[in-house]
Enzyme design. Structure first.
Site, PDB file in Angstrom:
ATOM      1  N   HIS A 160       0.821  -1.205   0.000  1.00 45.84           N
ATOM      2  CA  HIS A 160       0.000   0.000   0.000  1.00 45.84           C
ATOM      3  C   HIS A 160       0.863   1.267   0.000  1.00 45.84           C
ATOM      4  CE1 HIS A 160      -3.693   2.295   1.296  1.00 45.84           C
ATOM      5  NE2 HIS A 160      -2.766   3.112   1.760  1.00 45.84           N
ATOM      6  N   GLU A 161       1.789   1.354   0.936  1.00 47.81           N
ATOM      7  CA  GLU A 161       2.596   2.578   1.058  1.00 47.81           C
ATOM      8  C   GLU A 161       3.544   2.747  -0.129  1.00 47.81           C
ATOM      9  OE1 GLU A 161       1.668   4.708   3.029  1.00 47.81           O
ATOM     10  OE2 GLU A 161       0.463   3.508   4.406  1.00 47.81           O
TER      11      GLU A 161
ATOM     12  N   HIS B  60       1.694   4.500  -2.879  1.00 51.83           N
ATOM     13  CA  HIS B  60       1.772   5.958  -2.709  1.00 51.83           C
ATOM     14  C   HIS B  60       3.119   6.483  -3.195  1.00 51.83           C
ATOM     15  CE1 HIS B  60      -1.913   6.638  -0.562  1.00 51.83           C
ATOM     16  NE2 HIS B  60      -1.587   5.891   0.473  1.00 51.83           N
TER      17      HIS B  60
ATOM     18  N   HIS C  75       3.594   6.488  -6.953  1.00 48.01           N
ATOM     19  CA  HIS C  75       2.776   7.564  -7.513  1.00 48.01           C
ATOM     20  C   HIS C  75       3.499   8.905  -7.360  1.00 48.01           C
ATOM     21  CE1 HIS C  75      -1.594   9.370  -7.746  1.00 48.01           C
ATOM     22  NE2 HIS C  75      -0.820   9.771  -8.733  1.00 48.01           N
TER      23      HIS C  75
END
Length: 590
Positions: free
Chosen positions: A380-381, A384, A387
């Site tokens: 998940h991190e 980020h 991105h």
């Protein structure tokens, strides 16, 4: 080895002295820009200089703040780190105050003036989209004096979040309860998931009631803090001539209010799968009634399975390989170049997040303990961070950031890729059931639960805007009613659960949580495109990752093949929940 698993923040500032030098330079840049008051756009060259100075200052200030925040989070007992953190916050406020004249001065001009200036100075053309958005805010920009006052008021308004954090982290005394192994166990936020995933029901219940009972003891204080925060939102919106606080918050992200309404309405009309899930879980657990503290324990035991950090790294690499070799090469860099602070330790901030400035690494803070959830958190991190990296490397600074509305898409997509990969490579039916159960729980907590929170926020702000006070009994009644609506009549809404709104920190960043739900809906749609279309869908998604804020969020997601202005992605996500539940039932019936 310990050094290798701690992030290398000193790549940003090798010493605190260099940070303070940069701070001094930032204050100097602010002074230079402030000295040009009254002459910031008197001609094309003046406007170009203003833009270059402003964004140069903003980039440097953000770099300072990222370091100060992250440096403090890695050791919150370090007084020097706290000093840097507080200095950064104070400096940001002071700079905002000194430059509060800028927006009113520039608003004296028109889009036509800007277009004329671009003809005289082609270098201004790169700011065209920014200028369009800027002039769209014209009626919400106040006078020089009022803007200065609003900076001060908003700084005070931000105190409500800080007061809440101080109360919860530093002042609340959470009671000790006895763990199944006989140890004393703090019924605190730090132990939330550990306790609620325990198979010992009496322990889960004791933890839940002790945790929320503690908040309940401070319900009047917390109500006052939250009431102040909501009043601050409404005050700012009214003074800036927005019809509501929600309208103001969504306008800043270029999100039509219909998107918010569509989410709450569409999810509200599709709670039947959640009710079915609650009843199925109740039956599988052999309970007369399902309580909130029964929602987290896995229906399929993970046993003592623990993942090493190295195993987690490999799983993330393999799961995201579909996004391209350059994507996984970048993930490898994150592991090798110490972008990640991996393990928990004393005085380190709990939880996980991704951060970074335009010129720094996109750093990740974890508290990795080896659970399956921790593997998903890593994915998940890193979503980020990738991105952030691709946006910063493909956009000029002015368009390098991305809207919060888009922020949870890349992270949640990575989780979905990991879930699919693990399911396809599962070695047993039990392992597949475990993954399906986790997927249902993730959708429950991110899609349904965050929408429920969004409905809570909408109602509380509406009450204040109507001149009604926020009272603890009314807030708890509202939260209880929403839980009954979303989980069903067969779900036991304990008095403690009615007080649960008191522990939600995101409520102090108003109208934020709905974006978790829209984010997972968008990510679900993108994942489906990747699984069915393959490379063309990956290309579209990669364009989205590189886009930053070069387009408004709704338009940027259309680049990835998703139209969040329609109810379809929300409906599709509800259908995914329904299908996943049917799949789990079928597997467990075999």
């Amino acid at each position: 080895m310990e050094e290798q698993t701690r992030w290398n923040l000193r790549k940003m500032y090798p010493t605190d002295a260099l940070w303070y030098e940069d701070l001094k330079e930032t204050e100097h840049l602010c002074g230079e820009l402030a000295a040009r008051k009254g002459h910031c756009a008197e001609n094309a060259q003046a406007l170009l200089k203003t833009a270059q100075q402003y964004f140069g200052l903003d980039q440097k200030l953000y770099h300072l703040v990222v370091f100060a925040n992250s440096n403090f989070d890695q050791n919150m007992a370090d007084s020097e780190a706290k000093k840097l953190y507080e200095t950064a916050q104070n400096t940001a406020t002071a700079i905002g105050e000194k430059l509060s004249f800028l927006a009113p001065e520039l608003m004296q001009y028109t889009p036509e003036d800007f277009k004329e200036y671009c003809g005289e100075c082609p270098e201004l053309a790169c700011y065209a989209s920014f200028a369009e958005d800027f002039f769209a805010k014209k009626k919400h920009i106040l006078s020089d004096v009022m803007e200065q006052m609003m900076v001060r008021m908003n700084d005070m308004g931000a105190s409500f979040s800080k007061i809440f954090e101080d109360l919860v982290i530093n002042d609340l005394a959470f009671p000790k309860i006895t763990a199944p192994d006989g140890r004393e166990f703090a019924a605190s936020e730090a132990n939330y998931h550990t306790a609620l995933m325990s198979y010992d029901r009496s322990f889960r219940e004791a933890y839940f009631k002790a945790l929320l009972g503690t908040y309940g003891n401070y319900r009047n204080t917390i109500t006052s803090i939250y009431y102040g925060s909501v009043k601050d939102d409404c005050f700012t919106a009214k003074n800036r001539r927005y019809p509501s606080a929600r309208a103001m918050k969504l306008f800043h992200n270029h999100i039509p209010e219909e998107v918010y309404d569509n989410l709450i309405e569409t999810v509200g009309q599709n709670v039947a799968p959640m009710h079915e899930y609650v009843e199925y879980r109740r039956g599988k657990m052999g309970l007369d009634a399902l309580h909130f503290y029964d929602l987290f324990v896995p229906l399929v035991s993970e046993g003592d399975r623990k993942y090493t950090y190295e195993e987690a790294q490999q799983l993330v690499l393999e799961a995201t390989a579909v996004l391209g070799s350059d994507y996984t090469a970048l993930v490898r860099r994150a592991f090798a170049e110490r972008w990640i602070d991996v393990y928990p330790r004393d005085n380190k901030r709990t939880g996980a997040y991704s951060t970074g400035s335009y010129t720094s690494y996109p750093y990740v803070l974890l508290n990795f303990t080896g659970t399956l959830d921790d593997v998903f958190t890593l994915a998940h991190e890193l979503g980020h961070s990738m991105h952030t990296y691709f946006s910063c490397r493909n956009q000029p600074y002015v368009y390098s950031g991305y809207s919060i509305f888009c922020a949870e898409v890349a992270s949640t997509l990575n989780e979905q890729l990991l879930s699919d990969y693990l399911f396809r490579h599962a070695s047993s039916k039990e392992e597949q059931c475990l993954l399906l159960d986790k997927k249902l729980n993730d959708l429950r907590s991110t899609f349904y639960r965050q929408t429920m929170f969004a409905a809570f926020e909408q109602q509380t702000h509406q009450w204040v805007e109507e001149g009604k006070p926020l009272l603890p009994e009314e807030l708890s009644r509202l939260h209880g009613e929403l839980n009954r609506q979303y989980y069903g009549e067969r779900f036991a809404v304990d008095p403690e659960l009615c007080n649960e709104w008191e522990r939600i920190p995101h409520f102090y960043t108003a109208f934020y949580v709905y974006q978790y739900a829209t984010g997972i809906a968008a990510a679900t749609a993108i994942a489906d495109r990747i699984f069915t279309l393959g490379e063309p869908a990956v290309r579209d998604y990669r364009k989205f990752l590189c886009g930053g804020s070069s387009l408004h969020p709704i338009e940027m997601l259309k680049v990835a093949g998703v139209d969040m202005a329609s109810p379809q992605p929300v409906l599709a996500t509800a259908q995914v929940f329904r299908d996943t539940l049917a799949q789990l039932k079928a597997l467990q019936a075999e």
